[in-house]
Scaffold this motif. Structure first.
Motif, PDB file in Angstrom:
ATOM      1  N   CYS A   1       0.817  -1.221   0.000  1.00 21.11           N
ATOM      2  CA  CYS A   1       0.000   0.000   0.000  1.00 21.11           C
ATOM      3  C   CYS A   1       0.850   1.270   0.000  1.00 21.11           C
ATOM      4  N   SER A   2       1.805   1.374   0.917  1.00 24.34           N
ATOM      5  CA  SER A   2       2.608   2.591   0.991  1.00 24.34           C
ATOM      6  C   SER A   2       3.654   2.653  -0.111  1.00 24.34           C
ATOM      7  N   GLY A   3       4.044   1.487  -0.638  1.00 23.32           N
ATOM      8  CA  GLY A   3       4.959   1.492  -1.777  1.00 23.32           C
ATOM      9  C   GLY A   3       4.299   2.097  -3.001  1.00 23.32           C
ATOM     10  N   LEU A   4       2.996   1.818  -3.188  1.00 23.57           N
ATOM     11  CA  LEU A   4       2.277   2.364  -4.342  1.00 23.57           C
ATOM     12  C   LEU A   4       2.111   3.872  -4.217  1.00 23.57           C
ATOM     13  N   THR A   5       1.711   4.362  -3.055  1.00 20.83           N
ATOM     14  CA  THR A   5       1.532   5.806  -2.889  1.00 20.83           C
ATOM     15  C   THR A   5       2.870   6.537  -2.961  1.00 20.83           C
TER      16      THR A   5
ATOM     17  N   ALA B   1      -8.812   9.100  -5.777  1.00 21.72           N
ATOM     18  CA  ALA B   1      -8.919   9.308  -7.226  1.00 21.72           C
ATOM     19  C   ALA B   1     -10.068  10.218  -7.607  1.00 21.72           C
ATOM     20  N   GLY B   2     -10.858  10.664  -6.616  1.00 26.25           N
ATOM     21  CA  GLY B   2     -12.017  11.507  -6.894  1.00 26.25           C
ATOM     22  C   GLY B   2     -13.307  10.713  -6.865  1.00 26.25           C
ATOM     23  N   ASN B   3     -14.434  11.420  -6.594  1.00 25.45           N
ATOM     24  CA  ASN B   3     -15.761  10.788  -6.588  1.00 25.45           C
ATOM     25  C   ASN B   3     -15.831   9.612  -5.610  1.00 25.45           C
ATOM     26  N   ASN B   4     -15.197   9.779  -4.449  1.00 25.91           N
ATOM     27  CA  ASN B   4     -15.201   8.747  -3.409  1.00 25.91           C
ATOM     28  C   ASN B   4     -14.551   7.443  -3.849  1.00 25.91           C
ATOM     29  N   MET B   5     -13.660   7.509  -4.836  1.00 23.78           N
ATOM     30  CA  MET B   5     -12.941   6.335  -5.316  1.00 23.78           C
ATOM     31  C   MET B   5     -11.474   6.430  -4.910  1.00 23.78           C
ATOM     32  N   ILE B   6     -10.857   5.276  -4.679  1.00 24.40           N
ATOM     33  CA  ILE B   6      -9.444   5.206  -4.321  1.00 24.40           C
ATOM     34  C   ILE B   6      -8.736   4.199  -5.216  1.00 24.40           C
ATOM     35  N   ILE B   7      -7.431   4.379  -5.335  1.00 30.21           N
ATOM     36  CA  ILE B   7      -6.565   3.400  -5.995  1.00 30.21           C
ATOM     37  C   ILE B   7      -5.578   2.937  -4.937  1.00 30.21           C
ATOM     38  N   HIS B   8      -5.468   1.618  -4.770  1.00 29.39           N
ATOM     39  CA  HIS B   8      -4.578   1.116  -3.713  1.00 29.39           C
ATOM     40  C   HIS B   8      -4.171  -0.326  -3.992  1.00 29.39           C
ATOM     41  N   ALA B   9      -3.154  -0.746  -3.233  1.00 21.98           N
ATOM     42  CA  ALA B   9      -2.750  -2.147  -3.212  1.00 21.98           C
ATOM     43  C   ALA B   9      -3.365  -2.744  -1.952  1.00 21.98           C
ATOM     44  N   PRO B  10      -4.461  -3.499  -2.066  1.00 21.12           N
ATOM     45  CA  PRO B  10      -5.254  -3.857  -0.895  1.00 21.12           C
ATOM     46  C   PRO B  10      -4.567  -4.800   0.098  1.00 21.12           C
ATOM     47  N   ARG B  11      -4.237  -5.995  -0.337  1.00 21.02           N
ATOM     48  CA  ARG B  11      -3.684  -6.988   0.575  1.00 21.02           C
ATOM     49  C   ARG B  11      -3.233  -8.195  -0.234  1.00 21.02           C
TER      50      ARG B  11
END
Length: 446
Positions: free
Chosen positions: A356-360, A414-424
């Protein structure tokens, strides 16, 4: 909630009332037969509810194992980050110690020369006695005494400089030793954190396998009890879990909206109250101007206590949220979106796998801003904001408490209550609702 078992009850009722021959084709079930059919239907319903409860518990155990793995993985990232900081501090302290040693060597050389000069020239008293025996007489003696005093002062200054340099060198050496010890401790902590993360991730993977097998058996039982195919039971279960998740997300989104509205209302009321107080104070000053303390003409002396220039009024409006760097946020979002579909791997920071933190970190590096590979430090190095102030590129965090040190997951808004992430582990980089899971509780702008 108990599932409808009409079909099961009918099957049970038919089973106990099925005619044995044509003679009893029109047999009417007795009251005891009806009660027995209802009992069997209730037992089947209890089995259905029990199986569903077991499926829910299996899902909960998988979720708990997943969170534990994320916490352990981010704890490892934190240990590595602290190790990097400790090694950096060690390098700085070591360089400072070397500089102090070089300075001490120079001062030590000067001090040694001063000592040798003192031995060569002798004591001030001897110089004075020798001067009296010279033909120059008293005048020469006074000159020699003055010279000796200058030499002595220089000697004392060099001795003081030596002692000071020696003290600084000793302090620098101790600081370097302490920094080395801290780096060694940080390295040991990182090793332990790595072991913990590996164990937690392995436990999460094992839990995923166990839960998948358990759910498969439970769904088979559920399918038999409900008289449907296993495929249909799986589809219904997936739809049920999706419906529950959407309900949770909707509730979380509504709660966040209510909290944001309450915050904005409180801020507006505070601003209005402050403006009212300032207006009342201004009216009081106009009605009761300060007394004249001098003899000068009031018409020639401007009153500095009040002003009619609105530009001098204090600003009562809330300062606007600091916008992200021009183009930076868009670049961060574009980078993160380009990684969608790549696997989650704990402690990974690209280029083909991420945590997760690697992606951000990678996303904002593409935008020209450096962030550490550690979610807690990313929050600490960013500007906290409210959920209502979110803009694309901002960071969204999940923590186990209200303390930022409990943060264990981060995503890119990402806007409009959407996120981009590496979940698990087991899930690839994805773009989904910010409320797909438990609600986030920290927000920040890099």
């Amino acid at each position: 909630m108990r599932r409808p078992v009409i079909g099961i009850a009918l099957v049970a009722l038919v089973a106990v009332t099925a005619p044995a021959s044509a003679d009893n084709a029109h047999h009417t079930p007795t009251r005891s037969e009806v009660r027995e059919a209802e009992r069997k239907a209730d037992a089947a319903a209890d089995d259905v509810d029990g199986i569903q409860a077991q499926i829910d518990r299996a899902n909960a155990s998988l979720e708990a194992a997943s969170i534990a793995a994320q916490q352990a993985a981010e704890a490892y990232n934190g240990a590595v980050w602290r190790l990097q900081q400790a090694r950096k501090a060690e390098r700085v302290a070591t360089r400072a110690s070397r500089r102090a040693d070089r300075s001490l060597a120079v001062v030590k050389h000067d001090y040694r020369d001063a000592i040798l000069e003192s031995f060569v020239t002798g004591s001030p008293d001897l110089n004075e006695f020798s001067a009296l025996l010279d033909a120059d007489g008293l005048s020469s003696a006074l000159d020699r005494v003055a010279t000796s005093e200058i030499v002595q002062r220089e000697f004392v200054e060099k001795r003081s400089a030596y002692e000071s340099a020696a003290g600084k060198a000793e302090e620098a050496e101790e600081a370097a030793e302490d920094a080395t010890d801290e780096a060694a401790d940080a390295k040991a902590d990182a090793g332990e954190a790595k072991d913990d993360a590996e164990a937690a991730v392995a436990a999460a993977q094992s839990a995923a396998t166990t839960v998948a097998d358990e759910k498969a058996l439970l769904l088979q039982k559920l399918a038999r009890l409900e008289g449907i195919s296993v495929d249909l039971a799986q589809q219904r279960q997936a739809a049920l879990e999706q419906q529950r998740q959407e309900e949770i997300a909707e509730q979380a989104q509504q709660q966040a909206a209510e909290e944001q509205a309450a915050l904005e209302q409180a801020q507006q009321e505070a601003a209005e109250e402050q403006a009212q107080q300032e207006q009342e104070q201004e009216q009081e000053e106009q009605e009761d101007p300060p007394a004249d303390s001098g003899d000068s003409d009031d018409s020639d002396t401007p009153d500095d206590t009040t002003t009619d220039d609105p530009s001098d009024e204090p600003d009562t409006e809330e300062p606007p949220a600091t916008p992200p760097p021009a183009g930076g946020a868009a670049a961060a979002v574009a980078f993160a979106r380009a990684q969608i579909g790549e696997p989650y791997v704990w402690a990974a920071d690209g280029p083909d796998s991420w945590d997760c933190s690697g992606l951000t970190m990678g996303a904002w590096a593409a935008a020209g801003k450096s962030l550490p590979h550690y979610s807690v430090a990313q929050y600490a190095q960013s500007t906290p904001i409210s959920s209502g102030s979110l803009q694309p590129g901002d960071l969204v965090f999940w923590g186990s408490s209200s303390d930022p040190s409990s943060i264990y997951h981060v995503a890119l808004y990402a806007g409009n209550n959407m996120i981009i992430h590496a979940p698990r582990t087991g899930r690839d980089v994805s773009e989904e609702s910010m409320y797909y899971w438990i609600p986030p509780n920290f927000f920040a702008r890099p």
